[in-house]
Design an enzyme around this catalytic site. Sequence first.
Site, PDB file in Angstrom:
ATOM      1  N   LEU A   1       0.733  -1.060  -0.158  1.00  0.00           N
ATOM      2  CA  LEU A   1       0.001  -0.143  -0.084  1.00  0.00           C
ATOM      3  C   LEU A   1       0.760   1.200  -0.078  1.00  0.00           C
ATOM      4  O   LEU A   1       2.133   1.037   0.547  1.00  0.00           O
ATOM      5  CB  LEU A   1      -1.094   0.137   1.250  1.00  0.00           C
ATOM      6  CG  LEU A   1      -2.039  -1.021   1.438  1.00  0.00           C
ATOM      7  CD1 LEU A   1      -2.733  -0.764   2.843  1.00  0.00           C
ATOM      8  CD2 LEU A   1      -2.613  -1.111   0.432  1.00  0.00           C
ATOM      9  N   ASP A   2       0.524   2.412  -0.816  1.00  0.00           N
ATOM     10  CA  ASP A   2       1.218   3.638  -0.579  1.00  0.00           C
ATOM     11  C   ASP A   2       1.469   4.149   0.683  1.00  0.00           C
ATOM     12  O   ASP A   2       0.474   3.890   1.721  1.00  0.00           O
ATOM     13  CB  ASP A   2       0.598   4.550  -1.454  1.00  0.00           C
ATOM     14  CG  ASP A   2       0.437   4.288  -2.845  1.00  0.00           C
ATOM     15  OD1 ASP A   2       1.473   3.570  -3.400  1.00  0.00           O
ATOM     16  OD2 ASP A   2      -0.401   4.975  -3.629  1.00  0.00           O
ATOM     17  N   ARG A   3       2.626   4.647   1.097  1.00  0.00           N
ATOM     18  CA  ARG A   3       2.918   5.282   2.074  1.00  0.00           C
ATOM     19  C   ARG A   3       1.737   5.848   3.083  1.00  0.00           C
ATOM     20  O   ARG A   3       1.375   5.701   4.259  1.00  0.00           O
ATOM     21  CB  ARG A   3       4.090   5.894   2.280  1.00  0.00           C
ATOM     22  CG  ARG A   3       4.554   6.283   3.674  1.00  0.00           C
ATOM     23  CD  ARG A   3       6.093   6.939   3.730  1.00  0.00           C
ATOM     24  NE  ARG A   3       6.508   6.833   5.202  1.00  0.00           N
ATOM     25  CZ  ARG A   3       7.843   6.691   5.547  1.00  0.00           C
ATOM     26  NH1 ARG A   3       8.758   6.590   4.444  1.00  0.00           N
ATOM     27  NH2 ARG A   3       8.293   6.661   6.453  1.00  0.00           N
TER      28      ARG A   3
END
Length: 226
Positions: free
Chosen positions: A57-59
């Site tokens: 997942l994106d940060r």
Amino acid sequence: MEVLYEDNHIIIVSKQSGEIVQGDKTGDTPLSDVVKDYIKRVHDKPGNVFLGVVHRLDRPVSGVVVFAKTSKALARLNAMFRDGEVHKTYWAIVQGRPPVMEDTLKGWITRNEKQNKSYMHQREVPGAKHAVLTYRMIAATERYALLEVKLLTGRHHQIRCQLASLGCPIKGDLKYGARRSNPDGSISLHARRVEFIHPVSKESIVVEAPVPNDNLWREITKTSQK
């Protein structure tokens, strides 16, 4: 760290916004290391702990992350993600409201590596990948709408890019047109649910992650039609 599901082969945890799933050039401690430490401590594992990263997942995104605890599970989960056999549902708080309550969005996405940003196109262009998702509006406040999103393809920043192209950027997502950032640096995109057939036991697995603990998420989910 909140463990949502665990057995001998897999572990599913709730990622907080700001955490990275796997190590990168920042040198920050990744979630994968936190999970390894948990397994080592709780299960009293000697030596190195095996943990396979099967997706990310994106940060600035929160929600469900699945890890493999065995090489058998890792190989099978990798194939399942590749073949679209793992179904993920996202919740996104967006600015304004979409033009219709539910729809399928289709287009073509190109990725700019230098900017770490994706761009939507209505027709195929060189280097573009086809992108498809479905959404439905499940709640709203005066300024924001809560959308349930299901990805039919997995492209770089796909949800962020496609919702922005609809005129509904995700709250806090400055990169894709949000008016202002969220105080904690997050964007209001949450991997809410994951569903799949267990790679070893063949049981049906359905796991949900609790929404972030802030006022807007609490307010908008109270009015949810779910």
